[in-house]
Design a protein around this motif. Structure first.
Motif, mmCIF file in Angstrom:
data_model
loop_
_atom_site.group_PDB
_atom_site.id
_atom_site.type_symbol
_atom_site.label_atom_id
_atom_site.label_comp_id
_atom_site.label_asym_id
_atom_site.label_seq_id
_atom_site.Cartn_x
_atom_site.Cartn_y
_atom_site.Cartn_z
ATOM 1 N N CYS A 28 121.362 85.535 14.285
ATOM 2 C CA CYS A 28 119.928 85.503 14.633
ATOM 3 C C CYS A 28 119.525 84.150 15.179
ATOM 4 N N ASP A 29 118.253 83.754 14.956
ATOM 5 C CA ASP A 29 117.830 82.433 15.407
ATOM 6 C C ASP A 29 118.332 81.394 14.449
ATOM 7 N N ASP A 30 118.480 80.247 14.931
ATOM 8 C CA ASP A 30 118.893 79.178 14.025
ATOM 9 C C ASP A 30 117.817 78.913 12.988
ATOM 10 N N GLN A 88 127.552 85.412 19.109
ATOM 11 C CA GLN A 88 127.305 84.545 17.971
ATOM 12 C C GLN A 88 125.827 84.520 17.614
ATOM 13 N N GLN A 89 125.032 84.392 18.681
ATOM 14 C CA GLN A 89 123.603 84.335 18.412
ATOM 15 C C GLN A 89 123.133 85.614 17.754
ATOM 16 N N GLN A 90 123.608 86.705 18.296
ATOM 17 C CA GLN A 90 123.171 87.961 17.700
ATOM 18 C C GLN A 90 123.531 88.025 16.242
ATOM 19 N N GLN A 107 128.893 83.501 23.246
ATOM 20 C CA GLN A 107 127.699 82.841 22.722
ATOM 21 C C GLN A 107 126.658 83.858 22.291
#
Lengths: 425, 550
Positions: free
Chosen positions: B402-404, B397-399, B394
């Motif tokens: 970035c932010d959604d 993926q976020q990295q 997770q």
């Protein structure tokens, strides 16, 4: 090249176009190409004459006359410049040189199945001789026909000799009354002798594997014994029973399929194709379920050279398969997997097998049985190929082209060439 | 005492005299009578009668004296008083009687016992007789059986003998046949040799004849000699060549042997590698035993041995050495370890069987518990690891994304930018299209006008030319030179006028690019209109031709 009566016809292999036509003095009994494909010899046994023709210069001719000595056999030497003639009654072998017009004689050759053999690289020639009721083998150097070695063999009646493909070992086997196979090294030393049993009839056929690793000996007791080249001892016995029970063997049975004829399309008078298709029977291969019992022919007891035992042996070019024919079961070809030393396939045909030969490049076997069909087997499967044409074309023997792309099918009076398409990769 | 005689009672009771007379035959008659009296403890009635029969009133004295005599002979004291006879001693009589009674009792008891014994013995005897009879029967039976079995045994033995005999016969026959075969074979060989010799003689003779004949026929007729296949000249046969041949032959043989040896070496190396691998695998399998205290000692020692072995062998660098000792060491060590592995497996099997049978050792319990604990631990670990992996995924993926929000914004931005660009381009495109339309219209008009003007012009020209021609013919000789030059001038003028016209027609100012394209379009339309237009151009061309021919 083919000969018709007293004419020699040379055709191109890929197009069957007539290239040359030569006329000899009399009916030709035997023709042979020289090793470099520049000359053809035609032997006329009845007249005792050998005529040699050149392909490059059609006007060149050569005639060798044995005169009253007669002629029984003739062959080329591996360098393509000498002709060895065996005179009548096997009195002597005359070596005629096309380069120097000189003659050499080899005395006391043996009148046996295979008395003169050349090594694969053409360096040495072994001749079986018999003097004073004893068998000898002489090894000559083909360059200058000098005698290299001359030694006697412990056989009763030497029946044949054969070089191993690596040219270092010579196998000699005795008459069928004695089971004895002797192995000599190139310098005449006896390496080993093999004897499977004593009294019943002995060796019928012998074949070397292409890598010289195995020697397969087929005998009258319906078995093939394979010797290995390291110890010259038997590593396995392959049996040919009439019933096949093993589940791992595939048995292909040739089955006749009656041609389906559309009654609506029948026309009168019937067209040629229709007629031939009506009367010629088609056949295809079916896989029979194991256990299978093959047709067994009991040989006549009191005749010489009975039709028993393994009469034909051939290794495939990649040294993976061995094809054999047991003369008791004349309709079947047995294909053995050499890597596992087990029976892998049996082809059961409708008629007696006449001849089979392996493709020189791939593991493909072509079989003919005297019908107008040629049968091909490869590890991928097997197929029946009908020779198209009118009338009966009974294939008696076949021969592969050295590239493996074509083969010649011979019947008594005709021959045809079958081309095989290469798979597109 | 005296003879016991069993005399039937009736005979006794009937007549005492008879008895007496009967007993007088015997010597010990009185004793016999006594015995009768004593022995027969019969019913008292008979006794009474008997008593009365013995002693009557007449013979009291005699009987008393007789009794006295008997008693004294028996050892009892006399019943007479000590003085002379006739006075009976009552006490002694009573004593005697008592003793006699006691004796009688004793005798009776003894008799009973004897009778009992007799009965017992009788029954025993019966029993024994029965047993005897049965045993005799059994014996008979078994004897018969034995006889039967013996009979069978005999038969079988005889059969066996027959079969042996047959076998021997067959073997003899086979041997005989083999001998026959071998003798025939030798005979055939001999005959063959004889025939062969004859044949050889014939061949020799024939050979001589053939050679002697010196047939001119035996010859080779060849047009011209052919060169050798390899282009070399033939060599003479000398000793050197012989030696060379030998050399070559040996070279061939040697190369073949070397090749084979290489193959064998390769095979050997492969096999050694495999053995080493196997050894390592076996060693890796064995150490888990260390936990078990029982086998610890053995394994400990063994393992140390193994390690030593490994150390030694690895140090010695196996690949290069192929001598006997190293080979033997390797094979021995592998055999040892294989044996240990086998033992280990056997022990495990035993343990398993013991466990199945229910006899739980302490060790087994512990081991199972341990096993379970370990599996639980492992499972926990696995779960933890999985969770970690998930979280890490997770995070990754976020990295990456970035932010959604920001990504969406960015994406939106990109989209907006692109949209705006596209819109601008559309606008431009539409403007250009309009412009094109306008210009096309104007151009068509211009073309029409041009056509009309051309027509008019042509007419004018035509008339002018006629006029000119007429005037020229009037004074052609003087102006011959100038006419050809005027033509190209006229042409130039015309072409120039045309060119000037085309830009003049296209008067509306547009950007550079469209201008060029319009020019091209104009030229094209001119070209296309040429044939479409009236005959005037053709006429003009023809006119040109006409002019040229002149």
């Amino acid at each position: 090249a083919s000969c018709v009566q007293h004419r020699l016809v040379v055709r191109d292999a890929s197009s069957l176009q007539l290239l040359q036509l030569y006329t000899c003095l009399d009916q030709i009994q035997y023709i042979e190409w020289s090793s470099d494909s520049l000359f053809i010899l035609c032997a006329l046994y009845k007249r005792g004459i050998v005529q040699v023709w050149s392909l490059e210069q059609p006007a060149w001719h050569c005639r060798i006359d044995e005169g009253s000595a007669g002629l029984v056999a003739s062959c080329w030497s591996p360098d393509g410049r000498h002709i060895l003639n065996t005179t009548e009654f096997h009195l002597r072998i005359t070596v005629w040189s096309l380069c120097t017009k000189s003659v050499s004689y080899i005395k006391y050759p043996k009148a046996c199945q295979q008395g003169v053999v050349f090594t694969k690289d053409g360096r040495y020639m072994a001749v079986a001789e018999r003097r004073d009721c004893k068998d000898f083998i002489s090894i000559f150097v083909c360059n200058n026909w000098q005698l290299l070695r001359h030694f006697d063999t412990e056989t009763q009646d030497l029946s044949g000799i054969e070089w191993a493909p690596n040219g270092c070992v010579l196998a000699a086997w005795d008459t069928c009354l004695e089971y004895k196979v002797l192995l000599y090294s190139l310098d005449g030393r006896l390496l080993s002798s093999f004897r499977a049993y004593e009294w019943p009839l002995g060796v019928k056929s012998i074949a070397w594997s292409p890598s010289s690793q195995f020697l397969a000996i087929g005998s009258f007791d319906e078995k093939v014994r394979i010797l290995n080249h390291v110890t010259w001892k038997k590593i396995t016995e392959l049996d040919h029973p009439a019933t096949i029970a093993s589940k791992k063997t595939i048995v292909y049975k040739e089955v006749e399929k009656s041609p389906t004829v559309d009654t609506e399309r029948l026309s009168f008078p019937p067209t040629r194709e229709l007629a031939s298709s009506l009367f010629s029977t088609q056949s295809k291969y079916d896989i029979s379920q194991v256990p299978v019992s093959l047709q067994y022919v009991k040989p006549v007891a009191d005749r010489a050279n009975p039709k028993v035992g393994v009469g034909m042996l051939a290794f495939s070019a990649d040294n993976c398969f061995l094809a054999t024919k047991n003369d008791n079961i004349p309709n079947a070809v047995w294909i053995w997997d050499i890597r596992k030393l087990k029976l892998s396939v049996v082809l059961e045909q409708l008629c007696t097998i006449q001849c089979f030969q392996w493709d020189p490049c791939q593991p493909r076997l072509a079989v003919c049985t005297g019908t107008s069909r040629v049968y091909l087997w490869s590890p991928a499967g097997c197929v029946v190929v009908q020779v198209p044409g009118e009338g009966d074309f009974q294939i008696m023997s076949l021969s592969w082209h050295s590239s493996g792309d074509a083969m010649v099918l011979l019947s008594k009076d005709n021959f045809c060439v079958c081309y095989l398409e290469r798979e597109e990769v | 005492m005296g003879d016991w005689r069993t005399i039937t009672v009736p005979v006794l009771s009937s007549d005492s005299k008879n008895i007496l007379s009967y007993t007088s035959e015997r010597k010990i008659s009185p004793t016999s009578m006594n015995s009768q009296v004593l022995r027969l403890s019969l019913p008292s009635s008979k006794m009474h009668s008997f008593f009365s029969a013995f002693c009557t009133e007449e013979n009291i004295e005699q009987s008393i004296s007789y009794i006295d005599r008997e008693l004294t002979t028996l050892g009892f004291p006399s019943i007479y008083a000590e003085s002379k006879g006739k006075e009976l001693n009552l006490i002694s009589i009573i004593n005697c009687m008592n003793e006699l009674l006691a004796l009688q009792h004793k005798n009776l008891r003894a008799q009973e016992e004897v009778e009992m014994q007799h009965m017992k013995l009788g029954s025993d005897m019966d029993h024994l007789q029965n047993c005897y009879a049965k045993l005799k029967d059994q014996l008979e039976l078994s004897k018969r059986e034995i006889v039967g079995l013996q009979e069978r045994d005999r038969q079988l033995q005889s059969k066996n003998r027959n079969l042996h005999q047959l076998l021997k016969n067959e073997k003899d026959e086979v041997q005989k046949l083999q001998n026959i075969i071998s003798s025939r074979a030798t005979q055939y060989n001999h005959d063959m040799k004889r025939k062969e010799r004859e044949y050889n003689k014939l061949k020799e003779r024939l050979h001589q004849l053939v050679m002697n004949k010196k047939d001119k026929k035996i010859a080779m007729e060849i047009l011209n000699c052919v060169g050798r296949a390899d282009g070399k000249r033939g060599a003479w046969r000398t000793d050197k060549t012989e030696a060379r041949n030998e050399e070559e032959m040996y070279k061939v043989l040697l190369s073949d042997y070397e090749q084979r040896q290489k193959q064998l070496l390769l095979e050997n190396a492969e096999l050694k590698k495999v053995l080493q691998q196997m050894k390592k695998d076996i060693i890796s399998l064995l150490p888990p035993q260390k936990q078990k205290p029982k086998e610890k000692s053995e394994d400990g020692l063994v393992l140390s041995d193994q390690e030593e072995d490994i150390g030694e062998l690895n140090k010695e660098n196996m690949w290069e050495l192929s001598c006997e000792t190293v080979r033997e060491q390797l094979t021995n060590s592998i055999r040892k370890q294989w044996r240990m592995l086998k033992n280990h497996v056997e022990k495990l099997d035993n343990q398993v069987s013991r466990g199945h049978s229910g006899a739980l050792n302490e060790k087994d319990v512990i081991s199972r518990e341990d096993h379970e604990l370990e599996t639980e631990k492992l499972e926990l670990e696995i779960q933890q690891c999985k969770e970690m992996i998930k979280t890490q995924q997770q995070l990754l993926q976020q990295q990456l994304t970035c932010d959604d929000d920001t990504t969406l914004l960015l994406q939106d931005c990109y989209l907006l930018e692109e949209r705006e660009r596209l819109q601008e381009e559309w606008r431009l495109f539409r403007e250009q299209k309009k412009n094109f339309e306008k210009e096309r219209k104007s151009f068509t008009e211009a073309a029409i006008r041009l056509g009309l003007e051309r027509k008019a012009f042509e007419e004018d020209r035509g008339t002018w030319l006629k006029h000119q021609f007429l005037t020229m013919t009037a004074d052609c000789k003087s102006e011959n030179a100038t006419t050809p030059s005027s033509e190209p001038d006229i042409r130039l003028v015309k072409s120039a006028s045309r060119q000037r016209r085309s830009p003049s027609v296209l008067s509306s100012p547009v950007s550079a690019e469209p201008c060029q394209t319009y020019q091209y379009i104009a030229q094209n339309s001119v070209a296309s209109e040429k044939p479409a237009a009236d005959n005037m151009p053709n006429l003009w061309v023809e006119g040109d031709d006409k002019e040229e021919t002149e």
